[in-house]
Design a protein around this motif. Sequence first.
Motif, mmCIF file in Angstrom:
data_model
loop_
_atom_site.group_PDB
_atom_site.id
_atom_site.type_symbol
_atom_site.label_atom_id
_atom_site.label_comp_id
_atom_site.label_asym_id
_atom_site.label_seq_id
_atom_site.Cartn_x
_atom_site.Cartn_y
_atom_site.Cartn_z
ATOM 1 N N UNK A 82 0.865 -1.186 0.000
ATOM 2 C CA UNK A 82 0.000 0.000 0.000
ATOM 3 C C UNK A 82 0.898 1.231 0.000
ATOM 4 N N UNK A 83 0.667 2.102 -0.975
ATOM 5 C CA UNK A 83 1.441 3.341 -1.101
ATOM 6 C C UNK A 83 0.461 4.496 -1.056
ATOM 7 N N UNK A 84 0.700 5.457 -0.153
ATOM 8 C CA UNK A 84 -0.204 6.605 -0.007
ATOM 9 C C UNK A 84 0.601 7.890 0.037
ATOM 10 N N UNK A 85 0.001 8.951 -0.441
ATOM 11 C CA UNK A 85 0.600 10.279 -0.298
ATOM 12 C C UNK A 85 -0.490 11.320 -0.540
ATOM 13 N N UNK A 86 -0.372 12.439 0.181
ATOM 14 C CA UNK A 86 -1.263 13.569 -0.092
ATOM 15 C C UNK A 86 -0.712 14.357 -1.275
ATOM 16 N N UNK A 87 -1.585 15.087 -1.957
ATOM 17 C CA UNK A 87 -1.121 15.965 -3.044
ATOM 18 C C UNK A 87 -0.724 17.315 -2.462
ATOM 19 N N UNK A 88 0.269 17.943 -3.100
ATOM 20 C CA UNK A 88 0.705 19.274 -2.652
ATOM 21 C C UNK A 88 -0.377 20.315 -2.907
#
Lengths: 242, 101
Positions: free
Chosen positions: B46-52
Amino acid sequence: MVPVDVWEAERPKPGANLIIGFVDVGLVGVIAARYMVEELGMKMIGGIDAPSELPLSPVKEGVSQYPIGIYYKHPWLVLLPEVPLPPSLIYPVAMAITDYGERRGVERIISLTGLANVQRIRKDPEAYWIVNSVELVPELEKLKEVAKPLRDGVLYGPTATILKVTKTKGIASITLLADAFPEFPDPGAAAKVLETLKAVYNVEIDTKRLIEDSEKIKARLQEMAARAKEMVVERGQPTMYA
Amino acid sequence: MRISPNGKAEPLHSLFEFPDRYEILIDMPLADEGTLSVTLYKRVLKVRALLRETIKIGEIEVREYIKILKIPDEVEEEYEVEVVEREGPIVVVVFPKAGRP
Protein backbone atom coordinates in the motif's frame (compact mmCIF):
# COMPACT_ATOMS: atom_id res chain seq x y z
CA MET A 1 -14.02 -1.12 -44.33
CA VAL A 2 -15.38 0.90 -41.41
CA PRO A 3 -16.69 4.23 -42.76
CA VAL A 4 -14.74 7.27 -41.55
CA ASP A 5 -16.17 10.78 -42.00
CA VAL A 6 -14.00 13.85 -42.51
CA TRP A 7 -15.75 17.16 -42.01
CA GLU A 8 -14.26 20.61 -42.50
CA ALA A 9 -15.70 24.14 -42.32
CA GLU A 10 -12.63 25.67 -43.96
CA ARG A 11 -10.27 24.32 -46.60
CA PRO A 12 -6.55 24.60 -45.77
CA LYS A 13 -4.21 25.96 -48.43
CA PRO A 14 -1.99 23.45 -50.26
CA GLY A 15 1.54 22.97 -48.99
CA ALA A 16 0.73 22.59 -45.30
CA ASN A 17 2.54 20.19 -42.96
CA LEU A 18 0.08 17.69 -41.47
CA ILE A 19 0.94 16.80 -37.86
CA ILE A 20 -0.63 13.82 -36.12
CA GLY A 21 -0.37 12.98 -32.43
CA PHE A 22 -2.09 9.68 -31.65
CA VAL A 23 -2.98 8.54 -28.13
CA ASP A 24 -0.01 6.20 -27.85
CA VAL A 25 3.18 5.55 -25.85
CA GLY A 26 3.54 8.09 -23.04
CA LEU A 27 0.71 10.11 -24.64
CA VAL A 28 3.63 11.91 -26.29
CA GLY A 29 1.80 12.56 -29.56
CA VAL A 30 -1.38 13.94 -28.06
CA ILE A 31 0.47 16.07 -25.49
CA ALA A 32 2.73 17.52 -28.20
CA ALA A 33 -0.13 18.10 -30.67
CA ARG A 34 -2.34 19.73 -28.05
CA TYR A 35 0.46 22.02 -26.90
CA MET A 36 1.21 23.00 -30.50
CA VAL A 37 -2.45 23.89 -31.10
CA GLU A 38 -2.49 26.08 -27.97
CA GLU A 39 0.89 27.76 -28.49
CA LEU A 40 0.26 28.61 -32.14
CA GLY A 41 -3.33 29.71 -31.49
CA MET A 42 -4.62 27.30 -34.11
CA LYS A 43 -8.26 27.29 -35.16
CA MET A 44 -10.44 24.21 -35.30
CA ILE A 45 -11.59 23.84 -38.90
CA GLY A 46 -13.06 20.36 -38.84
CA GLY A 47 -13.06 16.87 -37.46
CA ILE A 48 -12.80 13.15 -38.17
CA ASP A 49 -15.26 10.58 -36.86
CA ALA A 50 -16.25 6.93 -37.27
CA PRO A 51 -19.70 6.96 -35.67
CA SER A 52 -20.29 3.21 -36.05
CA GLU A 53 -17.18 2.41 -34.00
CA LEU A 54 -16.95 5.50 -31.77
CA PRO A 55 -20.33 6.07 -30.08
CA LEU A 56 -18.93 8.97 -28.09
CA SER A 57 -18.40 12.70 -28.22
CA PRO A 58 -15.75 14.56 -26.23
CA VAL A 59 -17.19 17.65 -24.58
CA LYS A 60 -15.33 20.92 -23.94
CA GLU A 61 -16.95 23.80 -22.10
CA GLY A 62 -20.40 22.42 -22.82
CA VAL A 63 -19.80 21.95 -26.57
CA SER A 64 -19.58 18.50 -28.16
CA GLN A 65 -16.49 17.79 -30.29
CA TYR A 66 -15.40 15.30 -32.94
CA PRO A 67 -13.23 12.44 -31.64
CA ILE A 68 -10.37 13.74 -33.80
CA GLY A 69 -10.17 17.51 -34.24
CA ILE A 70 -8.58 19.22 -37.25
CA TYR A 71 -6.75 22.45 -36.40
CA TYR A 72 -5.13 24.84 -38.83
CA LYS A 73 -2.81 27.82 -39.00
CA HIS A 74 -0.81 27.82 -42.21
CA PRO A 75 1.51 26.06 -42.81
CA TRP A 76 0.49 23.81 -39.89
CA LEU A 77 -2.43 21.40 -39.95
CA VAL A 78 -2.77 19.37 -36.74
CA LEU A 79 -4.96 16.34 -36.12
CA LEU A 80 -5.67 15.97 -32.42
CA PRO A 81 -7.43 12.81 -31.22
CA GLU A 82 -9.24 13.04 -27.92
CA VAL A 83 -9.53 9.25 -27.47
CA PRO A 84 -7.40 6.14 -28.16
CA LEU A 85 -8.26 4.34 -31.40
CA PRO A 86 -9.68 0.82 -31.10
CA PRO A 87 -7.84 -1.76 -33.26
CA SER A 88 -10.68 -1.88 -35.80
CA LEU A 89 -10.19 1.79 -36.60
CA ILE A 90 -6.44 2.04 -37.02
CA TYR A 91 -6.34 1.21 -40.74
CA PRO A 92 -9.55 3.06 -41.78
CA VAL A 93 -8.48 6.21 -39.93
CA ALA A 94 -4.93 6.02 -41.34
CA MET A 95 -6.40 5.74 -44.85
CA ALA A 96 -8.81 8.61 -44.21
CA ILE A 97 -6.01 10.84 -42.90
CA THR A 98 -3.74 10.03 -45.84
CA ASP A 99 -6.55 10.59 -48.36
CA TYR A 100 -7.38 13.90 -46.70
CA GLY A 101 -3.75 14.99 -46.81
CA GLU A 102 -3.50 14.01 -50.46
CA ARG A 103 -6.69 15.90 -51.40
CA ARG A 104 -5.50 19.03 -49.55
CA GLY A 105 -2.04 18.87 -51.13
CA VAL A 106 -0.06 18.64 -47.89
CA GLU A 107 3.71 18.84 -48.21
CA ARG A 108 4.30 16.02 -45.74
CA ILE A 109 2.73 14.09 -42.85
CA ILE A 110 4.61 14.14 -39.54
CA SER A 111 3.64 11.78 -36.72
CA LEU A 112 4.73 12.56 -33.18
CA THR A 113 5.01 9.67 -30.74
CA GLY A 114 6.92 8.11 -27.87
CA LEU A 115 9.41 5.27 -27.89
CA ALA A 116 8.75 3.05 -24.87
CA ASN A 117 11.92 2.86 -22.80
CA VAL A 118 12.02 1.08 -19.43
CA GLN A 119 15.13 3.14 -18.56
CA ARG A 120 13.25 6.44 -18.99
CA ILE A 121 13.16 6.84 -15.21
CA ARG A 122 16.96 7.07 -15.24
CA LYS A 123 17.51 9.10 -18.41
CA ASP A 124 16.42 12.22 -20.24
CA PRO A 125 14.64 11.53 -23.52
CA GLU A 126 16.58 11.37 -26.78
CA ALA A 127 14.99 12.05 -30.17
CA TYR A 128 14.73 9.62 -33.09
CA TRP A 129 13.28 9.65 -36.60
CA ILE A 130 11.80 7.26 -39.13
CA VAL A 131 10.96 8.22 -42.73
CA ASN A 132 8.83 6.26 -45.16
CA SER A 133 11.24 6.80 -48.05
CA VAL A 134 14.63 8.54 -48.39
CA GLU A 135 13.60 9.77 -51.85
CA LEU A 136 10.46 11.50 -50.61
CA VAL A 137 12.05 13.37 -47.69
CA PRO A 138 14.46 16.16 -48.83
CA GLU A 139 15.11 17.29 -45.25
CA LEU A 140 16.74 13.96 -44.37
CA GLU A 141 20.17 15.54 -43.79
CA LYS A 142 18.67 18.02 -41.35
CA LEU A 143 16.93 15.18 -39.52
CA LYS A 144 20.26 13.38 -39.20
CA GLU A 145 21.80 16.47 -37.56
CA VAL A 146 19.22 16.79 -34.79
CA ALA A 147 18.09 13.22 -34.07
CA LYS A 148 19.10 9.60 -34.49
CA PRO A 149 17.54 7.17 -36.96
CA LEU A 150 15.62 4.37 -35.29
CA ARG A 151 17.66 1.26 -36.04
CA ASP A 152 16.44 -2.22 -36.92
CA GLY A 153 13.17 -3.41 -35.41
CA VAL A 154 9.41 -3.33 -35.79
CA LEU A 155 7.08 -0.42 -35.13
CA TYR A 156 3.52 -1.18 -34.07
CA GLY A 157 0.34 0.86 -33.82
CA PRO A 158 -1.34 3.68 -35.77
CA THR A 159 1.93 5.49 -36.48
CA ALA A 160 3.27 2.39 -38.23
CA THR A 161 0.13 2.22 -40.37
CA ILE A 162 0.51 5.86 -41.43
CA LEU A 163 4.09 5.20 -42.55
CA LYS A 164 3.01 2.25 -44.70
CA VAL A 165 -0.06 3.86 -46.24
CA THR A 166 1.79 7.09 -47.17
CA LYS A 167 4.63 5.06 -48.67
CA THR A 168 2.16 3.38 -51.00
CA LYS A 169 0.71 6.74 -52.03
CA GLY A 170 4.05 8.48 -52.49
CA ILE A 171 3.45 11.10 -49.77
CA ALA A 172 6.43 12.08 -47.61
CA SER A 173 5.94 10.84 -44.06
CA ILE A 174 8.21 11.35 -41.08
CA THR A 175 7.84 9.99 -37.57
CA LEU A 176 9.54 11.83 -34.73
CA LEU A 177 9.93 9.87 -31.51
CA ALA A 178 11.42 10.43 -28.06
CA ASP A 179 12.22 8.03 -25.23
CA ALA A 180 9.12 7.81 -23.06
CA PHE A 181 7.62 6.00 -20.11
CA PRO A 182 5.73 3.00 -21.53
CA GLU A 183 2.62 3.58 -19.41
CA PHE A 184 2.82 7.05 -17.84
CA PRO A 185 2.05 10.41 -19.50
CA ASP A 186 5.40 11.92 -20.49
CA PRO A 187 5.38 15.69 -21.13
CA GLY A 188 9.20 15.69 -21.08
CA ALA A 189 9.25 13.38 -24.09
CA ALA A 190 6.57 15.53 -25.79
CA ALA A 191 8.77 18.59 -25.29
CA LYS A 192 11.68 16.70 -26.90
CA VAL A 193 9.74 15.83 -30.06
CA LEU A 194 8.50 19.43 -30.32
CA GLU A 195 12.04 20.73 -30.00
CA THR A 196 13.09 18.34 -32.77
CA LEU A 197 10.18 19.51 -34.92
CA LYS A 198 11.25 23.12 -34.32
CA ALA A 199 14.88 22.40 -35.20
CA VAL A 200 14.02 20.71 -38.51
CA TYR A 201 10.94 22.61 -39.67
CA ASN A 202 11.31 26.05 -38.02
CA VAL A 203 7.98 26.01 -36.21
CA GLU A 204 7.75 28.94 -33.77
CA ILE A 205 7.07 27.06 -30.57
CA ASP A 206 8.51 27.50 -27.08
CA THR A 207 8.36 24.39 -24.88
CA LYS A 208 9.16 26.26 -21.65
CA ARG A 209 5.56 26.32 -20.44
CA LEU A 210 5.10 22.64 -21.27
CA ILE A 211 8.08 21.74 -19.09
CA GLU A 212 6.97 24.04 -16.26
CA ASP A 213 3.46 22.59 -16.24
CA SER A 214 4.57 18.99 -16.82
CA GLU A 215 3.59 17.71 -13.38
CA LYS A 216 0.05 19.10 -13.63
CA ILE A 217 -0.29 17.76 -17.17
CA LYS A 218 0.77 14.32 -15.96
CA ALA A 219 -1.79 14.39 -13.15
CA ARG A 220 -4.65 15.39 -15.47
CA LEU A 221 -3.77 12.80 -18.13
CA GLN A 222 -3.49 9.71 -15.93
CA GLU A 223 -7.02 8.63 -16.89
CA MET A 224 -6.27 8.92 -20.63
CA ALA A 225 -3.03 6.97 -20.15
CA ALA A 226 -4.96 4.19 -18.39
CA ARG A 227 -7.39 3.97 -21.34
CA ALA A 228 -4.51 3.94 -23.83
CA LYS A 229 -2.96 1.04 -21.93
CA GLU A 230 -6.25 -0.91 -22.13
CA MET A 231 -6.33 -0.31 -25.90
CA VAL A 232 -2.78 -1.67 -26.28
CA VAL A 233 -3.79 -4.82 -24.40
CA GLU A 234 -6.87 -5.13 -26.65
CA ARG A 235 -4.68 -4.83 -29.77
CA GLY A 236 -2.56 -7.68 -28.45
CA GLN A 237 0.60 -5.98 -29.65
CA PRO A 238 3.03 -3.67 -27.94
CA THR A 239 3.31 -0.14 -29.24
CA MET A 240 6.93 -0.11 -28.41
CA TYR A 241 9.65 -0.52 -30.95
CA ALA A 242 10.87 -4.08 -30.68
CA MET B 1 -7.22 6.59 -12.97
CA ARG B 2 -9.92 5.51 -10.54
CA ILE B 3 -11.12 8.27 -8.25
CA SER B 4 -13.31 7.79 -5.21
CA PRO B 5 -15.99 10.38 -4.36
CA ASN B 6 -13.95 11.49 -1.31
CA GLY B 7 -11.02 12.65 -3.45
CA LYS B 8 -8.69 9.64 -3.32
CA ALA B 9 -7.14 8.68 -6.64
CA GLU B 10 -5.39 5.49 -7.68
CA PRO B 11 -2.20 6.48 -9.54
CA LEU B 12 -0.76 4.59 -12.51
CA HIS B 13 1.85 1.90 -11.97
CA SER B 14 4.20 -0.22 -14.08
CA LEU B 15 5.71 -3.57 -13.12
CA PHE B 16 9.07 -4.57 -14.60
CA GLU B 17 10.61 -8.00 -14.16
CA PHE B 18 14.40 -8.43 -14.13
CA PRO B 19 16.41 -11.65 -13.63
CA ASP B 20 16.93 -10.95 -9.92
CA ARG B 21 14.13 -8.58 -8.95
CA TYR B 22 10.84 -6.88 -9.67
CA GLU B 23 10.55 -3.10 -9.84
CA ILE B 24 7.21 -1.41 -9.32
CA LEU B 25 7.02 2.19 -10.50
CA ILE B 26 4.16 4.34 -9.24
CA ASP B 27 3.63 7.67 -10.96
CA MET B 28 2.49 10.25 -8.39
CA PRO B 29 2.62 13.73 -9.95
CA LEU B 30 2.02 16.56 -7.47
CA ALA B 31 2.46 14.20 -4.49
CA ASP B 32 3.91 15.67 -1.27
CA GLU B 33 6.89 13.39 -0.63
CA GLY B 34 6.82 14.32 3.07
CA THR B 35 3.49 12.51 3.41
CA LEU B 36 4.54 9.39 1.49
CA SER B 37 3.91 6.08 3.22
CA VAL B 38 4.80 2.62 1.91
CA THR B 39 3.64 -0.47 3.81
CA LEU B 40 3.54 -4.19 3.15
CA TYR B 41 1.19 -6.57 4.96
CA LYS B 42 0.37 -10.13 3.96
CA ARG B 43 1.92 -9.54 0.52
CA VAL B 44 -0.23 -6.48 -0.16
CA LEU B 45 1.69 -3.29 -0.89
CA LYS B 46 0.00 0.00 0.00
CA VAL B 47 1.44 3.34 -1.10
CA ARG B 48 -0.20 6.60 -0.01
CA ALA B 49 0.60 10.28 -0.30
CA LEU B 50 -1.26 13.57 -0.09
CA LEU B 51 -1.12 15.96 -3.04
CA ARG B 52 0.70 19.27 -2.65
CA GLU B 53 -2.32 20.95 -4.19
CA THR B 54 -5.86 19.79 -4.83
CA ILE B 55 -6.55 19.10 -8.50
CA LYS B 56 -9.87 18.76 -10.23
CA ILE B 57 -10.45 15.80 -12.55
CA GLY B 58 -13.86 16.10 -14.10
CA GLU B 59 -16.05 17.27 -11.25
CA ILE B 60 -14.07 15.54 -8.48
CA GLU B 61 -11.35 17.22 -6.41
CA VAL B 62 -8.40 14.92 -5.83
CA ARG B 63 -6.37 15.34 -2.62
CA GLU B 64 -4.69 11.99 -2.04
CA TYR B 65 -3.17 9.06 -3.90
CA ILE B 66 -3.65 5.48 -2.73
CA LYS B 67 -2.22 2.47 -4.54
CA ILE B 68 -2.87 -1.08 -3.38
CA LEU B 69 -1.11 -3.94 -5.14
CA LYS B 70 -0.63 -7.63 -4.48
CA ILE B 71 3.05 -8.39 -4.96
CA PRO B 72 4.13 -11.32 -7.21
CA ASP B 73 4.33 -14.70 -5.48
CA GLU B 74 7.98 -15.25 -6.36
CA VAL B 75 9.41 -12.23 -4.49
CA GLU B 76 10.67 -11.90 -0.96
CA GLU B 77 8.88 -9.57 1.42
CA GLU B 78 11.88 -7.30 2.00
CA TYR B 79 11.93 -4.29 -0.29
CA GLU B 80 13.68 -1.02 -1.03
CA VAL B 81 11.96 2.27 -1.79
CA GLU B 82 13.34 5.14 -3.84
CA VAL B 83 11.64 8.34 -4.98
CA VAL B 84 12.85 9.62 -8.35
CA GLU B 85 11.98 13.08 -9.66
CA ARG B 86 10.84 12.90 -13.30
CA GLU B 87 8.35 15.71 -13.84
CA GLY B 88 6.98 14.82 -10.44
CA PRO B 89 7.74 12.06 -7.96
CA ILE B 90 7.84 8.46 -9.14
CA VAL B 91 8.00 5.92 -6.33
CA VAL B 92 10.19 2.91 -7.14
CA VAL B 93 9.70 -0.18 -4.98
CA VAL B 94 12.19 -2.99 -5.58
CA PHE B 95 11.47 -6.56 -4.49
CA PRO B 96 14.25 -9.15 -4.83
CA LYS B 97 13.23 -12.51 -6.25
CA ALA B 98 13.18 -15.40 -3.83
CA GLY B 99 16.17 -17.74 -4.03
CA ARG B 100 18.39 -15.21 -5.79
CA PRO B 101 22.13 -15.74 -5.26
